[in-house]
Design a protein around this motif. Structure first.
Motif, PDB file in Angstrom:
ATOM      1  N   ILE A 273       0.835  -1.203   0.000  1.00 53.04           N
ATOM      2  CA  ILE A 273       0.000   0.000   0.000  1.00 53.04           C
ATOM      3  C   ILE A 273       0.869   1.252   0.000  1.00 53.04           C
ATOM      4  CG2 ILE A 273      -1.708   1.323   1.330  1.00 53.04           C
ATOM      5  CD1 ILE A 273      -2.608  -1.435   2.501  1.00 53.04           C
ATOM      6  N   TRP A 274       1.919   1.233   0.800  1.00 52.89           N
ATOM      7  CA  TRP A 274       2.760   2.415   0.923  1.00 52.89           C
ATOM      8  C   TRP A 274       3.661   2.623  -0.281  1.00 52.89           C
ATOM      9  CZ3 TRP A 274       2.353   6.535   4.009  1.00 52.89           C
ATOM     10  CH2 TRP A 274       1.364   6.444   5.009  1.00 52.89           C
ATOM     11  N   LYS A 275       3.836   1.613  -1.098  1.00 54.82           N
ATOM     12  CA  LYS A 275       4.540   1.809  -2.369  1.00 54.82           C
ATOM     13  C   LYS A 275       3.717   2.720  -3.267  1.00 54.82           C
ATOM     14  CE  LYS A 275       7.277  -2.449  -2.562  1.00 54.82           C
ATOM     15  NZ  LYS A 275       7.511  -3.738  -3.281  1.00 54.82           N
ATOM     16  N   VAL A 276       2.399   2.577  -3.204  1.00 53.42           N
ATOM     17  CA  VAL A 276       1.509   3.445  -3.975  1.00 53.42           C
ATOM     18  C   VAL A 276       1.572   4.870  -3.437  1.00 53.42           C
ATOM     19  CG1 VAL A 276      -0.871   3.847  -4.725  1.00 53.42           C
ATOM     20  CG2 VAL A 276      -0.014   1.507  -4.499  1.00 53.42           C
TER      21      VAL A 276
ATOM     22  N   TYR B 144      -2.537   9.531   0.751  1.00 53.83           N
ATOM     23  CA  TYR B 144      -3.087   8.234   1.150  1.00 53.83           C
ATOM     24  C   TYR B 144      -4.573   8.168   0.820  1.00 53.83           C
ATOM     25  CZ  TYR B 144      -3.807   3.959   3.806  1.00 53.83           C
ATOM     26  OH  TYR B 144      -4.104   2.672   4.151  1.00 53.83           O
ATOM     27  N   GLN B 145      -5.275   9.248   1.055  1.00 51.77           N
ATOM     28  CA  GLN B 145      -6.731   9.258   0.907  1.00 51.77           C
ATOM     29  C   GLN B 145      -7.143   9.445  -0.550  1.00 51.77           C
ATOM     30  OE1 GLN B 145      -7.845  12.356   3.670  1.00 51.77           O
ATOM     31  NE2 GLN B 145      -7.677  11.011   5.452  1.00 51.77           N
ATOM     32  N   THR B 146      -6.693   8.521  -1.397  1.00 45.01           N
ATOM     33  CA  THR B 146      -6.980   8.580  -2.826  1.00 45.01           C
ATOM     34  C   THR B 146      -7.507   7.238  -3.321  1.00 45.01           C
ATOM     35  OG1 THR B 146      -4.697   7.940  -3.370  1.00 45.01           O
ATOM     36  CG2 THR B 146      -5.174  10.308  -3.245  1.00 45.01           C
ATOM     37  N   GLU B 147      -8.095   7.262  -4.507  1.00 47.89           N
ATOM     38  CA  GLU B 147      -8.652   6.046  -5.094  1.00 47.89           C
ATOM     39  C   GLU B 147      -7.553   5.032  -5.417  1.00 47.89           C
ATOM     40  OE1 GLU B 147     -11.850   5.133  -5.436  1.00 47.89           O
ATOM     41  OE2 GLU B 147     -12.293   6.957  -4.316  1.00 47.89           O
ATOM     42  N   ALA B 148      -6.381   5.527  -5.803  1.00 45.75           N
ATOM     43  CA  ALA B 148      -5.284   4.615  -6.136  1.00 45.75           C
ATOM     44  C   ALA B 148      -4.870   3.790  -4.921  1.00 45.75           C
ATOM     45  CB  ALA B 148      -4.086   5.413  -6.663  1.00 45.75           C
ATOM     46  N   VAL B 149      -4.806   4.437  -3.770  1.00 39.96           N
ATOM     47  CA  VAL B 149      -4.439   3.735  -2.538  1.00 39.96           C
ATOM     48  C   VAL B 149      -5.568   2.807  -2.102  1.00 39.96           C
ATOM     49  CG1 VAL B 149      -3.883   4.014  -0.095  1.00 39.96           C
ATOM     50  CG2 VAL B 149      -2.828   5.514  -1.797  1.00 39.96           C
ATOM     51  N   LEU B 150      -6.796   3.269  -2.203  1.00 43.58           N
ATOM     52  CA  LEU B 150      -7.944   2.427  -1.838  1.00 43.58           C
ATOM     53  C   LEU B 150      -7.968   1.153  -2.677  1.00 43.58           C
ATOM     54  CD1 LEU B 150     -10.549   1.903  -0.292  1.00 43.58           C
ATOM     55  CD2 LEU B 150     -11.761   3.329  -1.965  1.00 43.58           C
TER      56      LEU B 150
ATOM     57  N   ALA C 114      -5.381  -0.320  -3.937  1.00 37.71           N
ATOM     58  CA  ALA C 114      -4.291  -1.174  -3.443  1.00 37.71           C
ATOM     59  C   ALA C 114      -4.684  -1.868  -2.143  1.00 37.71           C
ATOM     60  CB  ALA C 114      -3.034  -0.333  -3.236  1.00 37.71           C
ATOM     61  N   VAL C 115      -5.402  -1.152  -1.277  1.00 40.15           N
ATOM     62  CA  VAL C 115      -5.846  -1.723  -0.001  1.00 40.15           C
ATOM     63  C   VAL C 115      -6.805  -2.884  -0.243  1.00 40.15           C
ATOM     64  CG1 VAL C 115      -7.169  -1.305   2.108  1.00 40.15           C
ATOM     65  CG2 VAL C 115      -5.513   0.389   1.329  1.00 40.15           C
ATOM     66  N   LYS C 116      -7.774  -2.674  -1.112  1.00 39.13           N
ATOM     67  CA  LYS C 116      -8.762  -3.716  -1.376  1.00 39.13           C
ATOM     68  C   LYS C 116      -8.133  -4.922  -2.074  1.00 39.13           C
ATOM     69  CE  LYS C 116     -12.971  -0.927  -1.286  1.00 39.13           C
ATOM     70  NZ  LYS C 116     -13.606  -1.700  -0.207  1.00 39.13           N
ATOM     71  N   LYS C 117      -7.141  -4.668  -2.894  1.00 41.37           N
ATOM     72  CA  LYS C 117      -6.433  -5.765  -3.542  1.00 41.37           C
ATOM     73  C   LYS C 117      -5.681  -6.592  -2.511  1.00 41.37           C
ATOM     74  CE  LYS C 117      -3.015  -6.795  -7.133  1.00 41.37           C
ATOM     75  NZ  LYS C 117      -2.082  -6.237  -8.154  1.00 41.37           N
ATOM     76  N   LEU C 118      -5.122  -5.901  -1.522  1.00 40.29           N
ATOM     77  CA  LEU C 118      -4.319  -6.564  -0.497  1.00 40.29           C
ATOM     78  C   LEU C 118      -5.184  -7.248   0.561  1.00 40.29           C
ATOM     79  CD1 LEU C 118      -1.319  -6.931   0.424  1.00 40.29           C
ATOM     80  CD2 LEU C 118      -1.661  -4.912   1.857  1.00 40.29           C
ATOM     81  N   TYR C 119      -6.205  -6.534   1.059  1.00 43.22           N
ATOM     82  CA  TYR C 119      -6.979  -7.023   2.196  1.00 43.22           C
ATOM     83  C   TYR C 119      -8.397  -7.491   1.861  1.00 43.22           C
ATOM     84  CZ  TYR C 119      -3.322  -5.313   5.288  1.00 43.22           C
ATOM     85  OH  TYR C 119      -2.125  -5.120   5.928  1.00 43.22           O
TER      86      TYR C 119
ATOM     87  N   ALA D  63     -11.913   5.018   5.558  1.00 45.87           N
ATOM     88  CA  ALA D  63     -12.482   5.794   6.667  1.00 45.87           C
ATOM     89  C   ALA D  63     -12.780   7.235   6.282  1.00 45.87           C
ATOM     90  CB  ALA D  63     -11.521   5.757   7.859  1.00 45.87           C
ATOM     91  N   TRP D  64     -12.034   7.767   5.312  1.00 42.29           N
ATOM     92  CA  TRP D  64     -12.257   9.158   4.918  1.00 42.29           C
ATOM     93  C   TRP D  64     -13.523   9.334   4.074  1.00 42.29           C
ATOM     94  CZ3 TRP D  64      -8.480   6.049   2.747  1.00 42.29           C
ATOM     95  CH2 TRP D  64      -8.526   5.849   1.370  1.00 42.29           C
ATOM     96  N   LYS D  65     -14.146   8.228   3.707  1.00 42.38           N
ATOM     97  CA  LYS D  65     -15.337   8.284   2.855  1.00 42.38           C
ATOM     98  C   LYS D  65     -16.644   8.070   3.623  1.00 42.38           C
ATOM     99  CE  LYS D  65     -13.769   7.070  -1.732  1.00 42.38           C
ATOM    100  NZ  LYS D  65     -14.128   6.261  -2.926  1.00 42.38           N
ATOM    101  N   ILE D  66     -16.540   7.708   4.878  1.00 36.75           N
ATOM    102  CA  ILE D  66     -17.747   7.364   5.626  1.00 36.75           C
ATOM    103  C   ILE D  66     -17.920   8.248   6.861  1.00 36.75           C
ATOM    104  CG2 ILE D  66     -17.697   4.978   4.855  1.00 36.75           C
ATOM    105  CD1 ILE D  66     -16.576   4.241   7.610  1.00 36.75           C
ATOM    106  N   LYS D  67     -19.131   8.311   7.359  1.00 33.44           N
ATOM    107  CA  LYS D  67     -19.426   9.017   8.608  1.00 33.44           C
ATOM    108  C   LYS D  67     -20.016   8.013   9.587  1.00 33.44           C
ATOM    109  CE  LYS D  67     -20.259  13.596   6.599  1.00 33.44           C
ATOM    110  NZ  LYS D  67     -21.215  14.724   6.454  1.00 33.44           N
ATOM    111  N   LEU D  68     -19.391   7.911  10.754  1.00 29.87           N
ATOM    112  CA  LEU D  68     -19.861   6.954  11.766  1.00 29.87           C
ATOM    113  C   LEU D  68     -20.378   7.715  12.983  1.00 29.87           C
ATOM    114  CD1 LEU D  68     -17.015   4.294  11.575  1.00 29.87           C
ATOM    115  CD2 LEU D  68     -19.279   4.158  10.585  1.00 29.87           C
TER     116      LEU D  68
END
Length: 273
Positions: free
Chosen positions: A44-47, A248-254, A256-261, A268-273
């Motif tokens: 993720i951090w490579k992205v 970090y808070q970009t679609e490219a990173v998201l 990568a996260v979904k691909k990994l996990y 978290a930056w897209k939702i309101k809890l």
């Protein structure tokens, strides 16, 4: 004619010097920032590294294999920022170590889950089963709340909203709790019946959905478990560090996260809890 050539040569020489100087100046503008992360998050951090190049930031990734070293490294100035923990973990760390680390931005919610090499479902859990839990206060509390949401135990109210095994008021299956360092929970699966494992730890141990028998549901109760990017308090307004959060808070990173996990990961930056 010779004079014109000499003048032209001189002009080209000056232009060359200016270009070199400009290049060096540009290079000198690049700021090196060290980020401490869980080794599982390296892809993720490579992205993120690529994302911040346009801001003239050279991001150096420092990987850690447990949950104790990243905050120690940050407090001692060995890294400039870190990204591996949720807010409850940070609050507990600051209290225990008298440190002043703060969040400067949110990243993801990585659902915690129950994994097993021996069981295929919650209904297969037998009385007296051994369960591994993370031993730090915040993740232990989160694990217990996960067991409660799975219907395996019931908890009594806890001070500061951090339950411990002492707050288990109903345990019909008489589950036996083994507390371990969070990074070791996944590796204990041959010794226990099931374990409650953090997302990045599960990834490091190469656990898959086939090993998972229950996963945390993201709701308002999940707010304390949002992962963050943290810095020493004195650097909370650092413009360079904030650019890294934005990167970090970009679609490219998201992606990568979904691909990994997996698709269960939540930005978290897209939702309101």
């Amino acid at each position: 004619m010779v004079r014109i050539k000499k003048v032209a040569l001189l002009l080209f020489s000056v232009l060359g010097i200016l270009l070199v100087a400009t290049g060096c100046g540009q290079k000198d503008q690049d700021k090196t920032v060290k980020v401490g992360i869980s080794s599982a998050d390296a892809p993720i951090w490579k992205v993120v590294q690529k994302q911040v190049k346009k801001d003239h930031i050279k991001l150096k990734v420092v990987e850690f294999n447990d949950y104790n070293q990243p905050n120690t490294a940050l407090s001692q100035g060995e890294v400039d920022i870190n990204s591996f923990q949720h807010q409850f973990f940070l609050d507990a760390w600051n209290k225990a170590h008298h440190s002043d680390i703060v969040s400067i931005g949110v990243t993801m919610i990585q659902p915690m889950a129950i994994y097993s090499h021996k069981l295929k479902s919650l209904t297969a859990i037998k009385p007296g089963a051994k369960v591994a839990l993370p031993n730090d206060a915040s993740n232990e509390a989160r694990a217990l709340q996960l067991l409660e949401s799975a219907g395996l135990i019931r908890l009594s109210p806890a001070k500061d909203n951090l339950p411990t095994p002492k707050n288990v008021r109903e345990n019909k299956l008489n589950l036996k709790f083994n507390v371990l360092d969070a990074a070791q929970t996944a590796h204990s699966l041959n010794d226990v019946d099931f374990a409650v494992v953090n997302g990045n730890v599960a990834r490091s141990a190469k656990l898959t959905a086939k090993d998972r028998i229950y996963i945390e549901k993201v709701s308002k109760k999940s707010k304390p478990w949002i992962n963050i990017i943290a810095v020493q308090k004195k650097n909370k307004d650092n413009a360079t560090y904030k650019k890294i959060v934005k990167a970090y808070q970009t679609e490219a990173v998201l992606k990568a996260v979904k691909k990994l996990y997996g698709p269960q990961s939540v930005a978290a930056w897209k939702i309101k809890l």
